[in-house]
Write a protein that holds these residues in place. Structure first.
Motif, PDB file in Angstrom:
ATOM      1  N   SER A 195       0.832  -1.201   0.000  1.00  0.00           N
ATOM      2  CA  SER A 195       0.000   0.000   0.000  1.00  0.00           C
ATOM      3  C   SER A 195       0.870   1.255   0.000  1.00  0.00           C
ATOM      4  CB  SER A 195      -0.930   0.014   1.211  1.00  0.00           C
ATOM      5  OG  SER A 195      -0.182   0.143   2.390  1.00  0.00           O
ATOM      6  N   ILE A 196       0.302   2.319  -0.532  1.00  0.00           N
ATOM      7  CA  ILE A 196       0.998   3.603  -0.598  1.00  0.00           C
ATOM      8  C   ILE A 196       0.703   4.367   0.679  1.00  0.00           C
ATOM      9  CG2 ILE A 196       1.162   5.771  -1.854  1.00  0.00           C
ATOM     10  CD1 ILE A 196       0.168   4.178  -4.326  1.00  0.00           C
ATOM     11  N   SER A 197       1.746   4.890   1.296  1.00  0.00           N
ATOM     12  CA  SER A 197       1.588   5.644   2.539  1.00  0.00           C
ATOM     13  C   SER A 197       0.890   6.974   2.270  1.00  0.00           C
ATOM     14  CB  SER A 197       2.957   5.904   3.163  1.00  0.00           C
ATOM     15  OG  SER A 197       2.826   6.748   4.278  1.00  0.00           O
ATOM     16  N   LYS A 198      -0.090   7.289   3.095  1.00  0.00           N
ATOM     17  CA  LYS A 198      -0.790   8.575   2.986  1.00  0.00           C
ATOM     18  C   LYS A 198      -0.026   9.697   3.685  1.00  0.00           C
ATOM     19  CE  LYS A 198      -4.143   7.103   0.544  1.00  0.00           C
ATOM     20  NZ  LYS A 198      -4.200   7.507  -0.857  1.00  0.00           N
ATOM     21  N   LYS A 199       0.991   9.340   4.458  1.00  0.00           N
ATOM     22  CA  LYS A 199       1.821  10.332   5.163  1.00  0.00           C
ATOM     23  C   LYS A 199       3.254  10.226   4.674  1.00  0.00           C
ATOM     24  CE  LYS A 199       1.372  12.577   8.576  1.00  0.00           C
ATOM     25  NZ  LYS A 199       1.365  14.025   8.655  1.00  0.00           N
ATOM     26  N   PHE A 200       3.900  11.387   4.515  1.00  0.00           N
ATOM     27  CA  PHE A 200       5.317  11.443   4.177  1.00  0.00           C
ATOM     28  C   PHE A 200       6.058  11.893   5.428  1.00  0.00           C
ATOM     29  CE2 PHE A 200       9.169  13.297   2.391  1.00  0.00           C
ATOM     30  CZ  PHE A 200       9.529  12.333   1.447  1.00  0.00           C
ATOM     31  N   PRO A 201       7.195  11.284   5.758  1.00  0.00           N
ATOM     32  CA  PRO A 201       7.930  11.667   6.970  1.00  0.00           C
ATOM     33  C   PRO A 201       8.222  13.170   7.036  1.00  0.00           C
ATOM     34  CG  PRO A 201       8.926   9.744   5.944  1.00  0.00           C
ATOM     35  CD  PRO A 201       7.880  10.252   4.987  1.00  0.00           C
ATOM     36  N   ASP A 202       7.991  13.763   8.184  1.00  0.00           N
ATOM     37  CA  ASP A 202       8.260  15.190   8.443  1.00  0.00           C
ATOM     38  C   ASP A 202       7.387  16.140   7.625  1.00  0.00           C
ATOM     39  OD1 ASP A 202      10.271  14.560  10.325  1.00  0.00           O
ATOM     40  OD2 ASP A 202      11.740  14.357   8.714  1.00  0.00           O
ATOM     41  N   PHE A 203       6.261  15.661   7.098  1.00  0.00           N
ATOM     42  CA  PHE A 203       5.318  16.502   6.363  1.00  0.00           C
ATOM     43  C   PHE A 203       3.996  16.455   7.113  1.00  0.00           C
ATOM     44  CE2 PHE A 203       2.309  17.089   2.693  1.00  0.00           C
ATOM     45  CZ  PHE A 203       2.658  18.402   2.421  1.00  0.00           C
ATOM     46  N   ASP A 204       3.404  17.617   7.363  1.00  0.00           N
ATOM     47  CA  ASP A 204       2.249  17.717   8.264  1.00  0.00           C
ATOM     48  C   ASP A 204       0.896  17.354   7.665  1.00  0.00           C
ATOM     49  OD1 ASP A 204       3.933  18.563  10.287  1.00  0.00           O
ATOM     50  OD2 ASP A 204       3.609  20.686   9.876  1.00  0.00           O
TER      51      ASP A 204
END
Length: 63
Positions: A2-11
């Motif tokens: 699955s594709i992550s809906k959150k990117f590290p360090d992005f709000d």
């Protein structure tokens, strides 16, 4: 996978994003609520891939 809906360090989650344009290491993003944000990722290529994987529109490719 699955594709992550959150990117590290992005709000913001991908579902909140409408479209973007990238220039000189900074990404300008329009949120679905109409507000504009600027983000300078540590790894621009990884962030742009994450945007593409989540089908966020690239303004440059709309022409």
């Amino acid at each position: 996978m699955s594709i992550s809906k959150k990117f590290p360090d992005f709000d913001h989650e991908a579902d909140e994003l409408s479209k973007y344009i990238a220039a000189v290491g900074m990404v300008t993003i329009m949120l679905k609520d109409g507000s504009i944000i600027h983000y300078t990722p540590k790894n621009i290529q990884a962030f742009l891939k994450w945007l593409a994987d989540n089908k966020v529109k690239n303004i440059k490719s709309e022409h």
